[in-house]
Design an enzyme around this catalytic site. Structure first.
Site, PDB file in Angstrom:
ATOM      1  N   LEU A  61       0.824  -1.202   0.000  1.00  0.00           N
ATOM      2  CA  LEU A  61       0.000   0.000   0.000  1.00  0.00           C
ATOM      3  C   LEU A  61       0.870   1.270   0.000  1.00  0.00           C
ATOM      4  CD1 LEU A  61      -2.734   1.509   0.448  1.00  0.00           C
ATOM      5  CD2 LEU A  61      -2.400   1.128   2.897  1.00  0.00           C
ATOM      6  N   THR A  62       1.832   1.342   0.931  1.00  0.00           N
ATOM      7  CA  THR A  62       2.574   2.587   1.191  1.00  0.00           C
ATOM      8  C   THR A  62       3.503   2.945   0.020  1.00  0.00           C
ATOM      9  OG1 THR A  62       2.525   1.940   3.501  1.00  0.00           O
ATOM     10  CG2 THR A  62       4.030   3.713   2.926  1.00  0.00           C
ATOM     11  N   PRO A  66       6.552   5.832  -1.679  1.00  0.00           N
ATOM     12  CA  PRO A  66       7.567   6.827  -1.320  1.00  0.00           C
ATOM     13  C   PRO A  66       7.153   8.262  -1.628  1.00  0.00           C
ATOM     14  CG  PRO A  66       8.336   5.443  -3.168  1.00  0.00           C
ATOM     15  CD  PRO A  66       7.009   4.904  -2.725  1.00  0.00           C
ATOM     16  N   GLY A  77       0.874  10.131  -0.310  1.00  0.00           N
ATOM     17  CA  GLY A  77       0.200   9.687   0.913  1.00  0.00           C
ATOM     18  C   GLY A  77      -0.616   8.421   0.645  1.00  0.00           C
ATOM     19  N   ARG A 109      -5.388  -4.578  12.485  1.00  0.00           N
ATOM     20  CA  ARG A 109      -5.047  -3.654  13.587  1.00  0.00           C
ATOM     21  C   ARG A 109      -5.186  -4.350  14.932  1.00  0.00           C
ATOM     22  NH1 ARG A 109      -7.860   1.211  10.257  1.00  0.00           N
ATOM     23  NH2 ARG A 109      -5.919   1.844   9.267  1.00  0.00           N
ATOM     24  N   ARG A 165      17.507  -7.504  42.029  1.00  0.00           N
ATOM     25  CA  ARG A 165      18.398  -6.345  42.146  1.00  0.00           C
ATOM     26  C   ARG A 165      18.283  -5.746  43.554  1.00  0.00           C
ATOM     27  NH1 ARG A 165      22.822  -3.368  41.343  1.00  0.00           N
ATOM     28  NH2 ARG A 165      22.409  -1.128  41.072  1.00  0.00           N
ATOM     29  N   GLY A 212      20.320   1.274  34.606  1.00  0.00           N
ATOM     30  CA  GLY A 212      21.302   1.416  33.519  1.00  0.00           C
ATOM     31  C   GLY A 212      21.565   0.120  32.775  1.00  0.00           C
ATOM     32  N   GLU A 254       0.006  -0.855  10.052  1.00  0.00           N
ATOM     33  CA  GLU A 254      -1.431  -0.714   9.767  1.00  0.00           C
ATOM     34  C   GLU A 254      -1.942   0.688  10.094  1.00  0.00           C
ATOM     35  OE1 GLU A 254      -0.479  -3.228   8.825  1.00  0.00           O
ATOM     36  OE2 GLU A 254      -1.170  -5.105   9.645  1.00  0.00           O
TER      37      GLU A 254
HETATM   38  C1  FAD Z   1       8.954  -1.742   9.412  1.00  0.00           C
HETATM   39  C2  FAD Z   1       7.765  -1.297   8.616  1.00  0.00           C
HETATM   40  C3  FAD Z   1       6.992  -2.239   7.938  1.00  0.00           C
HETATM   41  C4  FAD Z   1       5.938  -1.815   7.126  1.00  0.00           C
HETATM   42  N1  FAD Z   1       5.241  -2.754   6.409  1.00  0.00           N
HETATM   43  C5  FAD Z   1       4.325  -2.315   5.484  1.00  0.00           C
HETATM   44  C6  FAD Z   1       3.702  -3.249   4.579  1.00  0.00           C
HETATM   45  O1  FAD Z   1       3.930  -4.472   4.650  1.00  0.00           O
HETATM   46  N2  FAD Z   1       2.850  -2.769   3.640  1.00  0.00           N
HETATM   47  C7  FAD Z   1       2.574  -1.435   3.531  1.00  0.00           C
HETATM   48  O2  FAD Z   1       1.813  -1.065   2.653  1.00  0.00           O
HETATM   49  N3  FAD Z   1       3.126  -0.536   4.388  1.00  0.00           N
HETATM   50  C8  FAD Z   1       4.009  -0.940   5.336  1.00  0.00           C
HETATM   51  N4  FAD Z   1       4.612  -0.046   6.178  1.00  0.00           N
HETATM   52  C9  FAD Z   1       4.289   1.362   6.039  1.00  0.00           C
HETATM   53  C10 FAD Z   1       3.481   1.922   7.179  1.00  0.00           C
HETATM   54  O3  FAD Z   1       2.174   1.385   7.155  1.00  0.00           O
HETATM   55  C11 FAD Z   1       3.528   3.430   7.009  1.00  0.00           C
HETATM   56  O4  FAD Z   1       4.860   3.835   7.238  1.00  0.00           O
HETATM   57  C12 FAD Z   1       2.594   4.151   7.931  1.00  0.00           C
HETATM   58  O5  FAD Z   1       1.261   3.823   7.657  1.00  0.00           O
HETATM   59  C13 FAD Z   1       2.768   5.668   7.788  1.00  0.00           C
HETATM   60  O6  FAD Z   1       2.685   6.050   6.426  1.00  0.00           O
HETATM   61  P1  FAD Z   1       3.887   6.879   5.779  1.00  0.00           P
HETATM   62  O7  FAD Z   1       5.178   6.209   6.127  1.00  0.00           O
HETATM   63  O8  FAD Z   1       3.572   7.080   4.344  1.00  0.00           O
HETATM   64  O9  FAD Z   1       3.888   8.208   6.587  1.00  0.00           O
HETATM   65  P2  FAD Z   1       3.318   9.617   6.125  1.00  0.00           P
HETATM   66  O10 FAD Z   1       1.975   9.439   5.486  1.00  0.00           O
HETATM   67  O11 FAD Z   1       4.378  10.327   5.378  1.00  0.00           O
HETATM   68  O12 FAD Z   1       3.094  10.282   7.526  1.00  0.00           O
HETATM   69  C14 FAD Z   1       4.088  11.047   8.231  1.00  0.00           C
HETATM   70  C15 FAD Z   1       3.381  11.696   9.397  1.00  0.00           C
HETATM   71  O13 FAD Z   1       2.368  12.595   8.924  1.00  0.00           O
HETATM   72  C16 FAD Z   1       1.084  12.194   9.384  1.00  0.00           C
HETATM   73  N5  FAD Z   1       0.143  12.395   8.283  1.00  0.00           N
HETATM   74  C17 FAD Z   1       0.285  12.026   6.984  1.00  0.00           C
HETATM   75  N6  FAD Z   1      -0.781  12.390   6.267  1.00  0.00           N
HETATM   76  C18 FAD Z   1      -1.623  13.008   7.131  1.00  0.00           C
HETATM   77  C19 FAD Z   1      -2.902  13.609   6.992  1.00  0.00           C
HETATM   78  N7  FAD Z   1      -3.553  13.631   5.822  1.00  0.00           N
HETATM   79  N8  FAD Z   1      -3.478  14.153   8.093  1.00  0.00           N
HETATM   80  C20 FAD Z   1      -2.841  14.128   9.282  1.00  0.00           C
HETATM   81  N9  FAD Z   1      -1.630  13.571   9.477  1.00  0.00           N
HETATM   82  C21 FAD Z   1      -1.033  13.014   8.415  1.00  0.00           C
HETATM   83  C22 FAD Z   1       1.224  10.742   9.788  1.00  0.00           C
HETATM   84  O14 FAD Z   1       0.322  10.352  10.812  1.00  0.00           O
HETATM   85  C23 FAD Z   1       2.647  10.704  10.306  1.00  0.00           C
HETATM   86  O15 FAD Z   1       2.676  11.148  11.637  1.00  0.00           O
HETATM   87  C24 FAD Z   1       5.631  -0.445   7.036  1.00  0.00           C
HETATM   88  C25 FAD Z   1       6.361   0.489   7.794  1.00  0.00           C
HETATM   89  C26 FAD Z   1       7.427   0.082   8.558  1.00  0.00           C
HETATM   90  C27 FAD Z   1       8.215   1.108   9.321  1.00  0.00           C
END
Ligand code: FAD
Length: 388
Positions: free
Chosen positions: A126-127, A129, A132, A239, A264, A336, A359
């Protein structure tokens, strides 16, 4: 209504998985933390042999068909040991379960029997680079004859090293997101590693690139444009799985803190005899106990086919806050030495922080829960007041 396995079969399966967790997987902790690599040649066979890959795959597709109430304690146990192993198990089971709920018969027959024995695995993509999550996705899939052609990028995709299939969320029209299965070996689909993570070390969360990736239109899961609805359905229970992971990590941190505080000795007495430390321990137990109760509530509701859109986000949020507080206090109880790798506390502390992000981050949980509550959502339990 999901009843799961009969008690005696469940107990035998659970005990087999627990034995694998503590006898075969827990001893790998230092090796994984030192090398930041999970020895898949040891871990995958161990998980396959104990049945961990088929726990919530329905029985007609070769899985154990556990109810959610039966699955959560097993997942929580995985969250007590090295976190990279927990993420492998979580993502595999979560998306095998999702496919069993939203896939069609042909898709289930193609993937689930292999998934149940750990020969196939579905990762969730889903996510992105550059964009959003949700309607802002930039990955596109357009229909071309009997195929979809995908272009775009995803990152942070867990199990990218082992998954045989990826459930990819892509835009099929301006305001429409669809869920499409992309097999690993499809031409034009490449997977690159991302830098190592803070915790849950060794698990792979790769970057996927789709360049004119062509898959049959039959790989569409559900109807075109209904990807967000499927996503919400899959994440609703996923979730809850994260909250169960928070519980496992918090419970282990509490157990370790109870033991350490009695060993301890400072100023001639075990620190467990100091009221300040007792307060930390009791506060940790409040969080653990509350989380156990919330998980039992949602599991019972899900197993009797009730939707839990508000509960699942509230629970996930409470779980990450609870495990945050508990691991903070566990570190303080250990003093520590807890900051060193002599005890697993520092690892549990780092592993737990992934629960914030999996999630969906907190802002998403607040948004979903508030949307439900403002829409008149009722918890539908014994505390409802029919008289008003
Ligand atoms: C180790 C790891 C494993 C993962 N595995 C998966 C996977 O298997 N599949 C997958 O799809 N994803 C995966 N993810 C991604 C993860 O679900 C996302 O990193 C997470 O949902 C946040 O999305 P983002 O990184 O795009 O953050 P961003 O969307 O860039 O968010 C950055 C910050 O801004 C806030 N924000 C962003 N948009 C808004 C908005 N519109 N309103 C208010 N606040 C906002 C967010 O809450 C956050 O605090 C993984 C992440 C990690 C770290």
């Amino acid at each position: 209504m999901t009843v799961g396995l009969p008690d005696d079969e469940y107990t035998a399966l659970r005990d087999r998985v627990f034995t694998t967790i503590w006898k075969e997987l827990d001893p790998l902790e230092h090796q994984i933390e030192d090398t930041e690599t999970i020895p898949l040649d040891i871990v995958l066979p161990a998980l396959r042999n104990c049945g961990a890959f088929g726990l919530i795959v329905p029985r007609e597709y070769g899985g154990a068909g556990l109810s959610i109430a039966q699955y959560l304690p097993i997942l929580a146990e995985f969250a007590k040991i090295q976190g990279g192993i927990r993420t492998i198990v979580h993502v595999h089971n979560s998306f095998a379960h999702a496919l069993s709920e939203i896939g069609n018969e042909e898709q289930k027959r193609a993937i689930l029997p292999g998934a149940a024995v750990g020969e196939k695995s579905l990762a969730f993509a889903l996510t992105e680079p550059g964009n959003g999550t949700g309607m802002d996705l930039s990955t596109r899939a357009h229909r071309d004859g009997d195929d979809y052609v995908l272009n775009g990028r995803k990152w942070l995709i867990t199990n990218s090293d082992i998954a045989s299939h990826f459930l990819v969320l892509a835009k099929t029209a301006d305001r429409e997101v669809s869920a499409i299965i992309v097999p690993r070996e499809t031409p034009g689909f490449t997977i690159a590693a991302l830098p190592e993570t803070m915790g849950c070390k060794g698990a792979e969360h790769g970057e996927l690139t789709f360049t004119d990736v062509r898959v049959p239109a039959t790989n569409l899961v559900g109807a075109e444009g209904e990807g967000i609805a499927h996503l919400e359905r899959a994440l609703e229970i996923s979730r809850v799985f994260i909250a169960a992971s928070s519980l496992g990590t918090a419970s282990r941190a509490l157990e370790l803190s109870l033991a350490f505080s009695q060993e301890r000795v400072t100023f001639g007495k075990p620190i467990a005899q100091r009221q300040a430390i007792q307060r930390y321990l009791a506060e940790m137990a409040v969080d653990v106990y509350a989380l156990r109760g919330m998980l039992a509530d949602v599991a019972a509701k899900w197993d009797r086919d009730q939707r839990i859109p508000a509960e699942s986000s509230l629970l996930k949020q409470f779980g990450l806050e609870a495990v945050g507080r508990v691991t903070d206090r566990a570190l303080l109880v250990h003093g520590g030495i807890g900051y060193t790798r002599k005890y697993p506390i520092e690892r549990l502390y780092r592993d737990a922080r992934l629960n914030w992000l999996e999630e969906g981050p907190p802002t998403v949980q607040y948004l979903v829960a508030a949307r439900e509550l403002l829409g008149g959502y009722q918890f539908d339990d014994a505390f409802d007041s029919p008289a008003r």
